[in-house]
Design a protein around this motif. Structure first.
Motif, PDB file in Angstrom:
ATOM      1  N   TRP A 364       0.543  -1.244  -0.005  1.00 49.69           N
ATOM      2  CA  TRP A 364      -0.281   0.011  -0.168  1.00 49.69           C
ATOM      3  C   TRP A 364       0.477   1.190  -0.140  1.00 49.69           C
ATOM      4  CZ3 TRP A 364      -3.742  -2.256  -1.240  1.00 49.69           C
ATOM      5  CH2 TRP A 364      -4.623  -3.509  -0.874  1.00 49.69           C
ATOM      6  N   CYS A 371      -1.860   4.108  -0.238  1.00 50.12           N
ATOM      7  CA  CYS A 371      -3.035   4.173  -0.950  1.00 50.12           C
ATOM      8  C   CYS A 371      -4.065   4.485  -0.289  1.00 50.12           C
ATOM      9  CB  CYS A 371      -3.044   2.321  -1.223  1.00 50.12           C
ATOM     10  SG  CYS A 371      -5.168   2.087  -2.243  1.00 50.12           S
ATOM     11  N   PRO A 374      -7.014   0.791   0.562  1.00 56.20           N
ATOM     12  CA  PRO A 374      -7.481  -0.503   0.742  1.00 56.20           C
ATOM     13  C   PRO A 374      -7.776  -1.140   1.594  1.00 56.20           C
ATOM     14  CG  PRO A 374      -6.027   1.144   3.160  1.00 56.20           C
ATOM     15  CD  PRO A 374      -6.137   1.636   1.596  1.00 56.20           C
ATOM     16  N   ARG A 378      -9.577  -4.768  -0.557  1.00 55.03           N
ATOM     17  CA  ARG A 378      -9.551  -6.016  -0.164  1.00 55.03           C
ATOM     18  C   ARG A 378     -11.086  -6.532   0.300  1.00 55.03           C
ATOM     19  NH1 ARG A 378      -7.127  -8.780   3.623  1.00 55.03           N
ATOM     20  NH2 ARG A 378      -5.509  -7.537   3.583  1.00 55.03           N
TER      21      ARG A 378
END
Length: 428
Positions: A364, A371, A374, A378
Motif C-alpha cells: 500500500w 494507497c 486499502p 481488500r
C-alpha cells in the motif's frame, strides 16, 4: 554523462558489473539491467536477489530512451524515502533526465507533467490539498454497501461464464469486475464507469491526447449532479465538485488517480490471487476456507506475489550517499522504490519468517502517498475471489512458466489467465 546502454541479452535482468572505482554514480556503468526485463521476469524474486547480489540494494536500471533510474530494493531505505524524508520529491519537474526520444509508454506518464496537477506527483501542501477529496470520498463509502454492490457485480460477471468451457480470467472476469465493481461503488452507471476506466487505462499506458482528457472532463461533469438514492451526492459527485480542487483540470486528474490506481491495482491483486489458486492446491484450500482463511491467503499474495512492484517515482533533491557508501546520488536522479522486492529483503526475514498476519509488506506504500483505499480494495478482491470459486472450478490451461506479465511499470499482473471451466454452483 556516459550514454545509457541496456543489456544486449533481453532475457537477462543482469548485465555489466560495478566499475572499478567507488562510489558509483547512476551513469557510470556501461551496461545496466533494463527495467522492463526486471519487471517482466518470470521468477521475480530471483530477479530481485540477482540485482542485490550484483549491485547491492540500489541498482542502476535502464528506463529506455537513453535514461536511467536507481531501483531500490532495500526495505528500510524504501520506508525512509517513502515517508517524506526530505531527500526526494514526487514532482517530475525535479528530474534531471533529458530523453533523446520519447520514453516508453508504460513509464512516460510518471516522468512528465500534464494538464491538471496530480495528487500522485504533487508534494507538500499541494499534495495534502489534492489528497483531501480522495480521502473524503472514499471515507464516505459504507463497507456493507461496498460488499453488496461488489457481490452483485461478481455474480453477474461470473454468470457470463456459465456454459463456457474455456475462458481468459483476466479478460473475462478480473478486468470487468475491477471496472464495474469500483465504478458502481463510486456511483457511476455501468456505461459511464466502463468509459471512464477505458480512458484511465489508456492514459496509464501512455496513450494521451487532448480529446481523451476532454471526454473524461465531460463524463466527470455529468457526475456533478449525480445523486445517490438518499438524495446526496455519490462519491463520484463528491470528487467532481470538491471545493479543494482549483478548476476542472484538477478534478479530472483526481478522478484519473482514483480510477487508474483502482483498476490496475485490483486487477493485479485479484489476478495474482487467482494465479496462485490455480497453481497451488494448498493456497486454493486457504482461499476457500471462509472469511478469515481468505484474508490470510490474500495477505500471503501481498507478501509472496506482490501486485505492486514499484511506487510512483521519486526524484532526489539532495546529493550524496542516500542509499549506502558505494553509490552517489546526484540531484534530480530518478529513484524507483521497488516495494515488490521488500518482502524478499534478507535483512527483514529469515528462514522461519513467513509474514502471515504482518501487514508491513509495503504493497500500500507508506507515508503521505500511501494507497487511499486499502480496505475497499481488500473487500472487493475477497468478494471477487470467493464468488468466482463458488460458481466455477477453473483449471489453468497452460503451464505456470508460460504465464506472461502485462507491460506495466507499477503493477504486476498476468497478461492472460487461460483456463478450462467446470460449473460448481447450482446445476454444476
Amino acid at each position: 554523462m556516459n550514454p545509457t546502454a541496456a543489456t544486449s541479452d533481453p532475457g537477462s535482468v543482469l548485465a555489466g558489473s560495478r566499475p572499478g572505482r567507488s562510489p558509483m554514480r547512476l551513469h557510470d556503468p556501461v551496461d545496466v539491467p533494463a527495467l522492463t526485463d526486471v519487471l517482466s521476469a518470470h521468477d521475480i524474486d530471483a530477479a530481485w536477489s540477482g540485482l542485490r547480489q550484483e549491485w547491492g540494494e540500489a541498482a542502476p536500471v535502464d528506463l529506455g530512451a537513453g535514461t536511467r533510474a536507481w531501483l531500490v530494493s532495500g526495505y528500510q531505505t524504501i520506508v525512509m524515502l517513502a515517508r517524506e524524508s526530505g531527500m526526494v520529491t514526487t514532482e517530475p519537474g525535479a528530474w534531471n533526465g533529458t530523453p533523446r526520444v520519447p520514453l516508453p509508454a508504460p513509464v512516460r506518464p510518471w516522468f512528465t507533467t500534464g494538464p491538471g496537477r496530480r495528487v500522485d506527483t504533487a508534494s507538500g501542501p499541494a499534495h495534502a490539498r489534492l489528497r483531501e477529496p480522495l480521502d473524503e470520498a472514499l471515507a464516505a463509502l459504507d463497507a456493507t454497501d461496498v460488499g453488496g454492490v461488489t457481490r452483485e457485480v461478481c455474480q453477474e460477471v461470473a454468470g457470463r461464464l456459465d456454459g463456457r468451457e474455456q475462458a481468459d480470467l483476466m479478460r473475462d472476469y478480473v478486468a470487468p469486475v475491477a471496472h464495474l465493481a469500483f465504478g458502481a461503488v463510486l456511483g457511476l452507471d455501468p456505461r459511464t464507469g466502463r468509459q471512464v476506466f477505458e480512458i484511465a487505462d489508456a492514459l496509464a499506458a501512455g496513450v494521451q491526447d487532448a480529446a481523451t482528457l476532454d471526454e473524461l472532463s465531460f463524463l466527470l461533469g455529468g457526475q456533478v449532479m449525480s445523486r445517490d438514492t438518499g438524495g446526496g451526492l455519490t462519491p463520484a459527485g463528491l470528487l467532481a465538485r470538491h471545493p479543494a480542487y482549483e478548476g476542472t483540470d484538477e478534478a479530472v486528474a483526481g478522478m484519473l488517480s482514483v480510477m487508474t490506481g483502482a483498476s490496475l491495482g485490483l486487477q493485479a491483486w485479484l489476478g495474482q490471487a487467482l494465479l496462485l489458486a490455480l497453481a497451488d492446491e494448498g493456497f486454493l484450500r486457504r482461499l476457500s476456507g471462509g472469511r478469515l482463511g481468505t484474508d490470510e491467503a490474500l495477505d500471503e499474495v501481498l507478501w509472496h506475489a506482490s501486485p505492486v512492484t514499484v511506487l510512483a517515482p521519486r526524484f532526489a533533491v539532495k546529493e550524496g550517499h542516500l542509499f549506502d557508501d558505494v553509490t552517489y546520488v546526484e540531484r534530480g536522479d530518478a529513484v524507483l522504490l521497488a516495494v515488490g522486492a521488500a518482502a524478499s529483503d534478507p535483512r527483514i526475514r529469515g528462514d522461519a519468517w513467513d509474514g502471515l498476519g504482518n501487514r508491513a509488506h509495503l504493497a500500500w506504500g507508506a507515508g503521505a502517498h500511501r494507497c487511499p483505499a486499502p480496505r475497499q480494495a481488500r473487500l472487493i478482491v475477497r468478494t471477487a475471489v470467493e464468488t468466482l470459486l463458488r460458481q466455477v472450478e477453473p483449471v489453468l490451461a497452460t503451464g505456470v512458466d508460460e504465464i506472461r506479465w502485462a507491460p506495466d511499470f507499477r503493477f504486476r499482473r498476468p497478461a492472460a489467465l487461460p483456463v478450462t471451466l467446470r460449473r460448481t454452483g447450482p446445476g454444476g
